[in-house]
Write a protein that holds these residues in place. Sequence first.
Motif, PDB file in Angstrom:
ATOM      1  N   VAL A 194      -0.588 -78.669 -27.080  1.00  0.00           N
ATOM      2  CA  VAL A 194       0.242 -78.160 -28.172  1.00  0.00           C
ATOM      3  C   VAL A 194       1.623 -77.818 -27.611  1.00  0.00           C
ATOM      4  O   VAL A 194       1.734 -77.077 -26.629  1.00  0.00           O
ATOM      5  CB  VAL A 194      -0.369 -76.893 -28.818  1.00  0.00           C
ATOM      6  N   VAL A 195       2.640 -78.387 -28.203  1.00  0.00           N
ATOM      7  CA  VAL A 195       4.008 -77.971 -27.870  1.00  0.00           C
ATOM      8  C   VAL A 195       4.638 -77.487 -29.159  1.00  0.00           C
ATOM      9  O   VAL A 195       4.717 -78.228 -30.138  1.00  0.00           O
ATOM     10  CB  VAL A 195       4.851 -79.129 -27.281  1.00  0.00           C
ATOM     11  N   MET A 196       5.042 -76.213 -29.160  1.00  0.00           N
ATOM     12  CA  MET A 196       5.575 -75.635 -30.386  1.00  0.00           C
ATOM     13  C   MET A 196       6.942 -75.023 -30.125  1.00  0.00           C
ATOM     14  O   MET A 196       7.092 -74.198 -29.233  1.00  0.00           O
ATOM     15  CB  MET A 196       4.613 -74.555 -30.895  1.00  0.00           C
ATOM     16  N   SER A 197       7.923 -75.438 -30.885  1.00  0.00           N
ATOM     17  CA  SER A 197       9.219 -74.785 -30.766  1.00  0.00           C
ATOM     18  C   SER A 197       9.142 -73.485 -31.538  1.00  0.00           C
ATOM     19  O   SER A 197       8.516 -73.412 -32.599  1.00  0.00           O
ATOM     20  CB  SER A 197      10.326 -75.678 -31.322  1.00  0.00           C
ATOM     21  N   ILE A 198       9.705 -72.469 -30.959  1.00  0.00           N
ATOM     22  CA  ILE A 198       9.555 -71.151 -31.578  1.00  0.00           C
ATOM     23  C   ILE A 198      10.807 -70.328 -31.321  1.00  0.00           C
ATOM     24  O   ILE A 198      11.332 -70.317 -30.208  1.00  0.00           O
ATOM     25  CB  ILE A 198       8.258 -70.482 -31.054  1.00  0.00           C
ATOM     26  N   HIS A 199      11.304 -69.706 -32.379  1.00  0.00           N
ATOM     27  CA  HIS A 199      12.540 -68.948 -32.237  1.00  0.00           C
ATOM     28  C   HIS A 199      12.311 -67.563 -31.661  1.00  0.00           C
ATOM     29  O   HIS A 199      13.206 -66.955 -31.111  1.00  0.00           O
ATOM     30  CB  HIS A 199      13.233 -68.823 -33.594  1.00  0.00           C
ATOM     31  N   ASN A 200      11.088 -67.064 -31.837  1.00  0.00           N
ATOM     32  CA  ASN A 200      10.841 -65.693 -31.440  1.00  0.00           C
ATOM     33  C   ASN A 200      10.315 -65.621 -29.999  1.00  0.00           C
ATOM     34  O   ASN A 200       9.185 -65.998 -29.700  1.00  0.00           O
ATOM     35  CB  ASN A 200       9.833 -65.077 -32.405  1.00  0.00           C
ATOM     36  N   ILE A 201      11.176 -65.133 -29.113  1.00  0.00           N
ATOM     37  CA  ILE A 201      10.858 -65.126 -27.695  1.00  0.00           C
ATOM     38  C   ILE A 201       9.674 -64.210 -27.376  1.00  0.00           C
ATOM     39  O   ILE A 201       8.866 -64.505 -26.507  1.00  0.00           O
ATOM     40  CB  ILE A 201      12.114 -64.737 -26.887  1.00  0.00           C
ATOM     41  N   HIS A 202       9.548 -63.118 -28.147  1.00  0.00           N
ATOM     42  CA  HIS A 202       8.424 -62.210 -27.896  1.00  0.00           C
ATOM     43  C   HIS A 202       7.098 -62.908 -28.158  1.00  0.00           C
ATOM     44  O   HIS A 202       6.147 -62.778 -27.394  1.00  0.00           O
ATOM     45  CB  HIS A 202       8.523 -60.965 -28.773  1.00  0.00           C
ATOM     46  N   LEU A 203       7.045 -63.660 -29.250  1.00  0.00           N
ATOM     47  CA  LEU A 203       5.813 -64.387 -29.577  1.00  0.00           C
ATOM     48  C   LEU A 203       5.523 -65.447 -28.518  1.00  0.00           C
ATOM     49  O   LEU A 203       4.380 -65.643 -28.115  1.00  0.00           O
ATOM     50  CB  LEU A 203       5.931 -65.066 -30.949  1.00  0.00           C
ATOM     51  N   ALA A 204       6.562 -66.115 -28.047  1.00  0.00           N
ATOM     52  CA  ALA A 204       6.382 -67.147 -27.028  1.00  0.00           C
ATOM     53  C   ALA A 204       5.758 -66.538 -25.775  1.00  0.00           C
ATOM     54  O   ALA A 204       4.780 -67.054 -25.225  1.00  0.00           O
ATOM     55  CB  ALA A 204       7.721 -67.794 -26.701  1.00  0.00           C
ATOM     56  N   GLN A 205       6.316 -65.406 -25.355  1.00  0.00           N
ATOM     57  CA  GLN A 205       5.864 -64.731 -24.149  1.00  0.00           C
ATOM     58  C   GLN A 205       4.427 -64.230 -24.294  1.00  0.00           C
ATOM     59  O   GLN A 205       3.625 -64.306 -23.383  1.00  0.00           O
ATOM     60  CB  GLN A 205       6.772 -63.528 -23.927  1.00  0.00           C
ATOM     61  N   GLN A 206       4.150 -63.702 -25.478  1.00  0.00           N
ATOM     62  CA  GLN A 206       2.873 -63.049 -25.712  1.00  0.00           C
ATOM     63  C   GLN A 206       1.715 -64.050 -25.855  1.00  0.00           C
ATOM     64  O   GLN A 206       0.621 -63.797 -25.402  1.00  0.00           O
ATOM     65  CB  GLN A 206       3.000 -62.245 -27.007  1.00  0.00           C
ATOM     66  N   TYR A 207       1.964 -65.174 -26.486  1.00  0.00           N
ATOM     67  CA  TYR A 207       0.853 -66.033 -26.903  1.00  0.00           C
ATOM     68  C   TYR A 207       0.755 -67.366 -26.182  1.00  0.00           C
ATOM     69  O   TYR A 207      -0.225 -68.078 -26.353  1.00  0.00           O
ATOM     70  CB  TYR A 207       0.920 -66.284 -28.411  1.00  0.00           C
ATOM     71  N   PHE A 208       1.776 -67.764 -25.418  1.00  0.00           N
ATOM     72  CA  PHE A 208       1.715 -69.082 -24.795  1.00  0.00           C
ATOM     73  C   PHE A 208       1.601 -68.963 -23.280  1.00  0.00           C
ATOM     74  O   PHE A 208       2.348 -68.219 -22.655  1.00  0.00           O
ATOM     75  CB  PHE A 208       2.959 -69.907 -25.156  1.00  0.00           C
ATOM     76  N   PRO A 209       0.697 -69.741 -22.680  1.00  0.00           N
ATOM     77  CA  PRO A 209       0.528 -69.691 -21.221  1.00  0.00           C
ATOM     78  C   PRO A 209       1.758 -70.226 -20.473  1.00  0.00           C
ATOM     79  O   PRO A 209       1.941 -69.924 -19.310  1.00  0.00           O
ATOM     80  CB  PRO A 209      -0.667 -70.605 -20.955  1.00  0.00           C
ATOM     81  N   ARG A 210       2.568 -71.003 -21.143  1.00  0.00           N
ATOM     82  CA  ARG A 210       3.733 -71.587 -20.451  1.00  0.00           C
ATOM     83  C   ARG A 210       4.907 -71.630 -21.430  1.00  0.00           C
ATOM     84  O   ARG A 210       4.740 -72.018 -22.586  1.00  0.00           O
ATOM     85  CB  ARG A 210       3.374 -72.985 -19.970  1.00  0.00           C
ATOM     86  N   VAL A 211       6.071 -71.234 -20.932  1.00  0.00           N
ATOM     87  CA  VAL A 211       7.274 -71.221 -21.764  1.00  0.00           C
ATOM     88  C   VAL A 211       8.326 -72.138 -21.146  1.00  0.00           C
ATOM     89  O   VAL A 211       8.623 -72.045 -19.954  1.00  0.00           O
ATOM     90  CB  VAL A 211       7.846 -69.781 -21.883  1.00  0.00           C
ATOM     91  N   VAL A 212       8.838 -73.038 -21.980  1.00  0.00           N
ATOM     92  CA  VAL A 212       9.923 -73.922 -21.533  1.00  0.00           C
ATOM     93  C   VAL A 212      11.154 -73.555 -22.353  1.00  0.00           C
ATOM     94  O   VAL A 212      11.083 -73.481 -23.584  1.00  0.00           O
ATOM     95  CB  VAL A 212       9.523 -75.408 -21.745  1.00  0.00           C
ATOM     96  N   GLY A 213      12.261 -73.298 -21.683  1.00  0.00           N
ATOM     97  CA  GLY A 213      13.458 -72.834 -22.376  1.00  0.00           C
ATOM     98  C   GLY A 213      14.628 -73.783 -22.189  1.00  0.00           C
ATOM     99  O   GLY A 213      14.917 -74.216 -21.070  1.00  0.00           O
ATOM    100  N   LEU A 214      15.283 -74.089 -23.287  1.00  0.00           N
ATOM    101  CA  LEU A 214      16.453 -74.965 -23.242  1.00  0.00           C
ATOM    102  C   LEU A 214      17.700 -74.165 -23.589  1.00  0.00           C
ATOM    103  O   LEU A 214      17.645 -73.205 -24.356  1.00  0.00           O
ATOM    104  CB  LEU A 214      16.316 -76.086 -24.281  1.00  0.00           C
ATOM    105  N   ARG A 215      18.796 -74.591 -23.009  1.00  0.00           N
ATOM    106  CA  ARG A 215      20.087 -74.059 -23.414  1.00  0.00           C
ATOM    107  C   ARG A 215      21.103 -75.176 -23.292  1.00  0.00           C
ATOM    108  O   ARG A 215      21.209 -75.796 -22.232  1.00  0.00           O
ATOM    109  CB  ARG A 215      20.471 -72.884 -22.522  1.00  0.00           C
TER     110      ARG A 215
END
Length: 250
Positions: free
Chosen positions: A200-221
Amino acid sequence: MIELKEVSKSFQSTKALSGINLIIEQGERIALIGPSGSGKTTLLKLLNAQHIATDGSLKVNNIEVAKLSPKQLRIFRSDIAYIPQDLGLVPSLKVYQNVLLGKIGRFRTLSMLRKILLPSKAELTAVHEILERVGIPEKLYDTTSTLSGGQQQRVAVARALFQQPHTILADEPVSAVDPARAKSLIKLLDQISTENNLTVVMSIHNIHLAQQYFPRVVGLRQGILKIDSTDPTESELEPLFDLAHTEEIG
Ligand SMILES: Nc1ncnc2c1ncn2[C@@H]1O[C@H](COP(=O)(O)OP(=O)(O)OP(=O)(O)O)[C@@H](O)[C@H]1O
Ligand SMILES: [Mg+2]
């Protein structure tokens, strides 16, 4: 396994992604974060070959995506479910019809039309089972537009599951304004991913949710991969904060 090597994507003069290197193993769950315009949707669309990279190599299960023929591309796409930002449901169709559309890539147009207008008992049973898994079996025969936003998200997940994909890509569906709804979608995808070893790859705007619920976070800028972490720190996440979209969760 999905493997990106030095992948770039340009649209005319806009460089949407630059030099992306990323390996995603089967069954991983990844949150894709980054400010608006950072390239999240572009990356998701590369992963199911809706876009083709301008440069670099993208392999899925060792297949170089840029080398696929149109017919091979159709098969390739049918194994990857994509839930777009607007869910992509047909509001005037019944819920079971929208779910059946998950298999649209696997059949000829006429046979697909027959399935949607006159589904067999076995097809309806299969759709009902999937609706049970996403928690809305009673909505089978309802018109999709009459469902709440959260229920429509579940229909979109059901349609994705009906496709029997190896990977689900979800472009955070409209829930930037509704963290509770985003949370319930994440939990549902989490459960489904674990049960079926789905990536599952999900784009998500809420960083807290990303941190809390996903084992891996990929961040783009600005189209560049800034974070790829199983345990990102606040200071790593800080530059990726998108104040317009980030809300605290109670
Ligand atoms: N089809 C297109 N044609 C031209 N430019 C595009 C196209 N798609 C994306 N872009 C540009 O590429 C960049 C990245 O866009 P993208 O949609 O991937 O961002 P995003 O991270 O998904 O943003 P958001 O959080 O607002 O959804 C932006 O500058 C955008 O304008
Ligand atoms: Mg986007």
